[in-house]
Motif scaffolding. Structure first.
Motif, short mmCIF file in Angstrom:
data_model
loop_
_atom_site.label_atom_id
_atom_site.label_comp_id
_atom_site.label_asym_id
_atom_site.label_seq_id
_atom_site.Cartn_x
_atom_site.Cartn_y
_atom_site.Cartn_z
N VAL A 87 -12.72 36.13 -12.27
CA VAL A 87 -11.27 36.00 -11.91
C VAL A 87 -11.28 36.09 -10.35
CG1 VAL A 87 -8.89 36.62 -11.75
CG2 VAL A 87 -9.86 36.59 -13.95
N ALA A 88 -10.73 34.62 -9.74
CA ALA A 88 -10.63 34.87 -8.07
C ALA A 88 -9.44 34.87 -7.75
CB ALA A 88 -11.65 33.82 -7.50
N GLY A 89 -9.04 35.33 -6.67
CA GLY A 89 -7.65 35.42 -5.93
C GLY A 89 -7.58 34.87 -4.74
N THR A 90 -6.57 34.70 -4.16
CA THR A 90 -6.16 33.81 -2.72
C THR A 90 -6.01 35.11 -1.89
OG1 THR A 90 -3.90 34.20 -3.11
CG2 THR A 90 -5.02 31.95 -3.99
N PRO A 91 -6.25 34.84 -0.49
CA PRO A 91 -5.99 35.95 0.46
C PRO A 91 -4.90 36.67 0.47
CG PRO A 91 -6.84 33.88 1.46
CD PRO A 91 -6.74 33.40 0.13
N PRO A 92 -4.94 37.84 0.52
CA PRO A 92 -3.63 38.80 -0.01
C PRO A 92 -2.97 39.10 1.49
CG PRO A 92 -5.60 40.03 0.16
CD PRO A 92 -5.99 38.70 0.31
N LYS A 93 -3.42 38.70 2.47
CA LYS A 93 -2.56 38.92 3.61
C LYS A 93 -1.82 37.63 4.35
CE LYS A 93 -5.60 42.62 5.69
NZ LYS A 93 -6.49 42.95 7.05
N GLY A 94 -1.82 36.62 3.43
CA GLY A 94 -0.77 35.43 3.70
C GLY A 94 -1.66 34.42 4.17
N LEU A 95 -0.79 33.20 4.55
CA LEU A 95 -1.54 32.02 4.88
C LEU A 95 -1.60 31.52 6.29
CD1 LEU A 95 -0.52 30.23 1.52
CD2 LEU A 95 -2.56 31.51 1.86
N ASN A 96 -1.13 32.35 7.01
CA ASN A 96 -1.06 31.88 8.53
C ASN A 96 -2.16 32.53 9.41
OD1 ASN A 96 1.65 31.14 8.18
ND2 ASN A 96 2.25 33.39 8.15
N ILE A 97 -2.30 31.61 10.29
CA ILE A 97 -3.75 31.66 11.14
C ILE A 97 -3.42 31.96 12.38
CG2 ILE A 97 -5.90 30.50 11.72
CD1 ILE A 97 -5.59 29.27 8.82
N ALA A 98 -3.53 32.78 13.44
CA ALA A 98 -3.13 32.99 14.59
C ALA A 98 -3.67 31.85 15.51
CB ALA A 98 -3.62 34.51 15.23
N ALA A 99 -3.00 31.71 16.76
CA ALA A 99 -3.31 30.90 17.73
C ALA A 99 -4.38 31.55 18.81
CB ALA A 99 -2.14 30.34 18.46
N ARG A 100 -5.24 30.75 19.11
CA ARG A 100 -6.19 30.90 20.19
C ARG A 100 -6.83 32.27 19.68
NH1 ARG A 100 -5.90 27.72 24.38
NH2 ARG A 100 -3.91 26.80 25.13
N GLY A 101 -7.58 32.34 18.81
CA GLY A 101 -8.33 33.36 18.09
C GLY A 101 -8.73 33.10 16.87
N LYS A 102 -9.43 34.48 16.02
CA LYS A 102 -10.10 34.56 15.01
C LYS A 102 -9.31 35.28 13.78
CE LYS A 102 -14.70 34.25 17.45
NZ LYS A 102 -15.84 35.21 17.90
N SER A 103 -9.12 34.58 12.89
CA SER A 103 -8.49 35.28 11.78
C SER A 103 -9.46 35.38 10.48
CB SER A 103 -7.38 34.48 11.32
OG SER A 103 -6.45 34.42 12.46
N ASP A 104 -9.67 36.42 9.82
CA ASP A 104 -10.18 37.00 8.63
C ASP A 104 -9.44 36.25 7.48
OD1 ASP A 104 -12.33 37.86 9.85
OD2 ASP A 104 -11.80 39.95 9.62
N LEU A 105 -9.98 35.46 6.54
CA LEU A 105 -9.65 35.08 5.52
C LEU A 105 -10.35 35.90 4.20
CD1 LEU A 105 -8.97 31.11 5.93
CD2 LEU A 105 -7.62 32.97 6.29
N VAL A 106 -9.79 36.85 3.43
CA VAL A 106 -10.26 37.51 2.57
C VAL A 106 -10.12 37.01 1.18
CG1 VAL A 106 -10.68 39.59 1.51
CG2 VAL A 106 -10.32 39.34 3.95
N PHE A 107 -11.06 36.57 0.28
CA PHE A 107 -11.27 35.76 -0.97
C PHE A 107 -11.47 37.00 -1.98
CE2 PHE A 107 -11.13 32.43 1.79
CZ PHE A 107 -10.17 31.65 1.36
#
Length: 281
Positions: A87-107
């Motif tokens: 069973v695999a899930g989706t990123p729990p911290k939401g689906l928004n990605i910040a401008a001018r920077g790095k965002s972690d997507l956790v699966f």
């Protein structure tokens, strides 16, 4: 009247063409100004684990060099352990990605060991387990949806059964009929992550004689690499444990054997501890 109407239509057509040309120019400008984000694999770790299951978090880093935030448009994600899909899930911290920077997507992916192998104890004897992630994410951008692959293969650490051992027991309250013995039990979490231990229990033998049962109760969460020491008292009847009576009356060495189970996350794991111990008075 007709000429006036034709003139109006011509003006409207001219304006429409100008607007379309302007929109096309704006789209070209937006396309030229937009910089493609970059998605890279960052890490795989266990965020939660027991001897029955574990949650494996795969983290990808999305670098967005643009002055505007982005969002995930779609997710197509599958996770396999030892070639079996879990069973695999989706990123729990939401689906928004910040401008001018790095965002972690956790699966996250939940791995129930009983779904991977017929005998969980066999799986727990492994050092690592193979995993494979596959799929893609779609990122909504001003120039449309961009798709990035999520393919990655690697291994994660399989939870290890805690190490359980005795230290020298202490004899007290010796009578002709029996004695009270305090058995120090040391439990060490050999993992690099916290592990819940629901309890340890089992039948105890001293010098080959059955003397009773020991039980720790729920030990809660053992932190990574930590050691928990417990003292478990037991009243031993000499009539029922004649072979152990000599060592318990005078002190000295005797073989101690605990046969039972350790519980973690609802999984019972057989436990067999055998040591030659010095009984102190």
């Amino acid at each position: 009247m007709t000429m006036k109407k034709n003139r109006s239509l011509l003006v409207l057509a001219t304006v429409a063409l100008a607007l379309l040309a302007g929109c096309a120019s704006l789209q070209r400008m937006a396309k030229n100004a937009f910089k493609k984000p970059r998605l890279t694999f960052k890490s795989a770790r266990l965020s939660k684990a027991s001897l029955s299951d574990a949650t494996v978090d795969l983290t990808y880093q999305l670098e967005n060099p643009n002055p505007l935030g982005l969002s995930l448009a779609s997710i197509d994600y599958a996770f396999f352990v030892e070639d079996k899909q879990v069973v695999a899930g989706t990123p729990p911290k939401g689906l928004n990605i910040a401008a001018r920077g790095k965002s972690d997507l956790v699966f996250p992916a939940n791995v129930k060991f009983a779904d991977i192998v017929p005998v969980v104890q066999t799986f727990l004897n492994k050092d690592t387990a193979r995993y494979k992630a596959q799929g893609s994410v779609g990122i909504q951008t001003p120039i449309g949806v961009l798709r990035f692959p999520l393919e990655h293969e690697g291994v994660f650490e399989v939870p290890k059964v805690p190490q359980v051992q005795f230290e020298s027991p202490r004899i007290s309250n010796v009578t002709l009929q029996g004695a009270t013995v305090e058995f120090p039990l040391v439990v060490r979490n050999r993992n690099s992550f916290p592990l819940p231990v629901g309890g340890i229990s089992g039948a105890l033998k001293v010098a080959g004689a059955s003397v009773g049962t020991l039980s720790t109760g729920d030990l809660g969460l053992l932190e990574a690499g930590s050691t928990r020491q417990l003292t478990l008292p037991l009243n031993i009847n000499f009539l029922r444990a004649a072979s152990a009576a000599t060592a318990l009356r005078s002190g000295g060495n005797a073989q101690v054997k605990l046969e039972g189970q350790l519980v973690s996350g609802g999984q019972n794991v057989p436990l067999d501890v055998s040591q030659l111990l010095n009984f102190r008075r």
